[in-house]
Design an enzyme around this catalytic site. Structure first.
Site, PDB file in Angstrom:
ATOM      1  N   SER A 139      35.229 -19.468 -32.891  1.00  0.00           N
ATOM      2  CA  SER A 139      33.807 -19.430 -32.553  1.00  0.00           C
ATOM      3  C   SER A 139      33.191 -20.786 -32.856  1.00  0.00           C
ATOM      4  O   SER A 139      33.732 -21.548 -33.689  1.00  0.00           O
ATOM      5  CB  SER A 139      33.145 -18.352 -33.419  1.00  0.00           C
ATOM      6  OG  SER A 139      31.743 -18.543 -33.461  1.00  0.00           O
ATOM      7  N   TYR A 152      31.208 -13.855 -42.055  1.00  0.00           N
ATOM      8  CA  TYR A 152      31.975 -13.918 -40.796  1.00  0.00           C
ATOM      9  C   TYR A 152      32.273 -15.382 -40.451  1.00  0.00           C
ATOM     10  O   TYR A 152      33.409 -15.734 -40.104  1.00  0.00           O
ATOM     11  CB  TYR A 152      31.168 -13.263 -39.666  1.00  0.00           C
ATOM     12  CG  TYR A 152      31.651 -13.647 -38.295  1.00  0.00           C
ATOM     13  CD1 TYR A 152      32.789 -13.068 -37.758  1.00  0.00           C
ATOM     14  CD2 TYR A 152      30.980 -14.610 -37.527  1.00  0.00           C
ATOM     15  CE1 TYR A 152      33.251 -13.431 -36.493  1.00  0.00           C
ATOM     16  CE2 TYR A 152      31.429 -14.982 -36.271  1.00  0.00           C
ATOM     17  CZ  TYR A 152      32.575 -14.397 -35.764  1.00  0.00           C
ATOM     18  OH  TYR A 152      33.037 -14.756 -34.518  1.00  0.00           O
TER      19      TYR A 152
HETATM   20  N1  NAP Z   1      30.154 -12.070 -29.218  1.00  0.00           N
HETATM   21  C1  NAP Z   1      29.968 -13.267 -29.728  1.00  0.00           C
HETATM   22  O1  NAP Z   1      28.844 -13.777 -29.751  1.00  0.00           O
HETATM   23  C2  NAP Z   1      31.130 -14.066 -30.249  1.00  0.00           C
HETATM   24  C3  NAP Z   1      30.958 -15.429 -30.463  1.00  0.00           C
HETATM   25  C4  NAP Z   1      32.041 -16.178 -30.893  1.00  0.00           C
HETATM   26  C5  NAP Z   1      33.262 -15.569 -31.150  1.00  0.00           C
HETATM   27  N2  NAP Z   1      33.384 -14.226 -30.953  1.00  0.00           N
HETATM   28  C6  NAP Z   1      34.694 -13.635 -31.224  1.00  0.00           C
HETATM   29  O2  NAP Z   1      35.202 -13.135 -30.012  1.00  0.00           O
HETATM   30  C7  NAP Z   1      36.153 -12.103 -30.275  1.00  0.00           C
HETATM   31  C8  NAP Z   1      35.908 -10.935 -29.341  1.00  0.00           C
HETATM   32  O3  NAP Z   1      34.627 -10.429 -29.592  1.00  0.00           O
HETATM   33  P1  NAP Z   1      33.660  -9.875 -28.451  1.00  0.00           P
HETATM   34  O4  NAP Z   1      32.437 -10.683 -28.491  1.00  0.00           O
HETATM   35  O5  NAP Z   1      34.385  -9.712 -27.182  1.00  0.00           O
HETATM   36  O6  NAP Z   1      33.247  -8.495 -29.129  1.00  0.00           O
HETATM   37  P2  NAP Z   1      33.721  -6.972 -28.943  1.00  0.00           P
HETATM   38  O7  NAP Z   1      33.493  -6.542 -27.549  1.00  0.00           O
HETATM   39  O8  NAP Z   1      33.062  -6.224 -30.041  1.00  0.00           O
HETATM   40  O9  NAP Z   1      35.286  -7.055 -29.191  1.00  0.00           O
HETATM   41  C9  NAP Z   1      35.904  -6.971 -30.436  1.00  0.00           C
HETATM   42  C10 NAP Z   1      37.130  -6.114 -30.258  1.00  0.00           C
HETATM   43  O10 NAP Z   1      37.889  -6.106 -31.461  1.00  0.00           O
HETATM   44  C11 NAP Z   1      38.422  -4.799 -31.644  1.00  0.00           C
HETATM   45  N3  NAP Z   1      38.668  -4.609 -33.067  1.00  0.00           N
HETATM   46  C12 NAP Z   1      37.783  -4.697 -34.071  1.00  0.00           C
HETATM   47  N4  NAP Z   1      38.366  -4.419 -35.244  1.00  0.00           N
HETATM   48  C13 NAP Z   1      39.667  -4.165 -34.975  1.00  0.00           C
HETATM   49  C14 NAP Z   1      40.790  -3.796 -35.771  1.00  0.00           C
HETATM   50  N5  NAP Z   1      40.677  -3.640 -37.101  1.00  0.00           N
HETATM   51  N6  NAP Z   1      41.981  -3.592 -35.156  1.00  0.00           N
HETATM   52  C15 NAP Z   1      42.096  -3.745 -33.815  1.00  0.00           C
HETATM   53  N7  NAP Z   1      41.072  -4.094 -33.012  1.00  0.00           N
HETATM   54  C16 NAP Z   1      39.874  -4.298 -33.583  1.00  0.00           C
HETATM   55  C17 NAP Z   1      37.354  -3.862 -31.089  1.00  0.00           C
HETATM   56  O11 NAP Z   1      37.882  -2.642 -30.594  1.00  0.00           O
HETATM   57  P3  NAP Z   1      37.974  -1.272 -31.481  1.00  0.00           P
HETATM   58  O12 NAP Z   1      36.638  -1.087 -32.107  1.00  0.00           O
HETATM   59  O13 NAP Z   1      38.367  -0.238 -30.490  1.00  0.00           O
HETATM   60  O14 NAP Z   1      39.057  -1.554 -32.484  1.00  0.00           O
HETATM   61  C18 NAP Z   1      36.816  -4.671 -29.913  1.00  0.00           C
HETATM   62  O15 NAP Z   1      37.524  -4.351 -28.731  1.00  0.00           O
HETATM   63  C19 NAP Z   1      36.024 -11.787 -31.768  1.00  0.00           C
HETATM   64  O16 NAP Z   1      37.072 -12.415 -32.455  1.00  0.00           O
HETATM   65  C20 NAP Z   1      34.715 -12.454 -32.161  1.00  0.00           C
HETATM   66  O17 NAP Z   1      34.721 -12.869 -33.500  1.00  0.00           O
HETATM   67  C21 NAP Z   1      32.361 -13.463 -30.497  1.00  0.00           C
END
Ligand code: NAP
Length: 250
Positions: A139, A152
């Site tokens: 990120s 985080y």
């Molecule tokens: N959204 C933002 O603004 C942002 C910015 C920078 C970086 N990121 C990063 O991008 C990545 C993806 O996030 P996203 O924004 O696409 O959010 P998201 O839609 O909430 O995706 C996160 C995914 O991780 C899974 N997950 C969470 N805990 C888990 C566990 N213990 N075991 C297996 N799966 C798990 C969740 O599915 P389940 O709940 O079904 O397990 C969900 O599918 C993350 O690493 C996040 O830190 C996000």
């Protein structure tokens, strides 16, 4: 990296960027293995993608990760790309009475320790595969912390550091694995639901830019606003800190 003809295991594939990646990779002629905890959601999404398989797994639980590795070896012995994308956050402010230790521990297990676990288990397997690659989602907070997601941010900085160490050692060992870092910007997904901002990119847009970066073998991929943030950080870390925190209203 060749962006078709791979078998790609994606964590966090049920929603957000992981799901956008599963759809995009499948449409480019890759086989996708979709991993997350919510099996129902994975099964529904995998049903729309040709050849896709799914496996429910909590990546913070070593016993479940062990089962995931066995499942992947039995069901997709040709697996050659790992996309470590799952992540969790707690949106709060330091010293506001929130259980910061609990938040930090849970975030560290999913965002950082699981990546150490998964890479230690998969790297020996990937070393023997055709055109192997690992992609890790970090990120913009690796450059400047978002103070509405303070612990985080620290976990992603740890992950960023671990990627540099892996690159060094993989190269030293003569490993064929290409290791990409996706430095994601603020994205509109369930993950960021607690962040009020008009600067959220769409998961599809980020993944489109990620795939362009993979095709060009850009090892550090900074889609949408991440490149601007990186430039600001190199000029003046305080400017980067202001950019991140203005975007999230910290
Ligand atoms: N959204 C933002 O603004 C942002 C910015 C920078 C970086 N990121 C990063 O991008 C990545 C993806 O996030 P996203 O924004 O696409 O959010 P998201 O839609 O909430 O995706 C996160 C995914 O991780 C899974 N997950 C969470 N805990 C888990 C566990 N213990 N075991 C297996 N799966 C798990 C969740 O599915 P389940 O709940 O079904 O397990 C969900 O599918 C993350 O690493 C996040 O830190 C996000």
């Amino acid at each position: 990296m060749n962006i078709s003809g791979n078998t790609i295991l994606i964590t966090g594939a049920g929603t957000g960027m992981g799901l956008a990646a599963a759809k995009a990779f499948a449409s480019l002629g890759n086989r996708v293995l979709m991993v997350a905890r919510n099996e129902k959601r994975l099964a529904e999404e995998a049903a729309h993608l040709p050849g896709a398989l799914h496996f429910a797994c909590d990546i913070a639980d070593p016993a479940q990760v062990e089962r995931l590795v066995q499942w992947a070896q039995s069901n997709a012995p040709e697996l050659n790309v790992l996309f470590l994308n799952a992540g969790v956050t707690h949106t709060y402010r330091l010293f506001d009475g929130s259980p910061a230790r609990d938040h930090a521990k849970a975030e560290m297990e999913v965002n950082f320790v699981s990546a150490v676990d998964l890479t230690h288990r998969f790297v020996p397997l990937l070393n023997g595969r055709t055109a192997p690659a690992i992609i890790v989602t970090t990120s913009g907070v690796v450059y400047a912390p978002d103070n509405t997601n303070p612990t985080y941010s620290a976990t992603k900085a740890a992950l960023h550091s671990y990627i540099q160490s892996m690159r060094f050692t993989l190269k030293k060992n003569g490993s064929p694995i290409s290791l990409f870092e996706l430095v994601a910007p603020l994205v509109d997904s369930p993950f960021s639901a607690g962040v009020v901002s008009d600067q959220k990119a769409s998961p599809d847009e980020v993944i489109r830019e990620m795939i362009d970066g993979l095709a060009e073998d850009r090892m550090d991929i900074r889609p949408v606003t991440s490149e601007t943030l990186f430039d600001a950080w190199r000029r003046d870390p305080e400017e980067a800190q202001k950019m991140v925190n203005d975007a999230t209203g910290a």
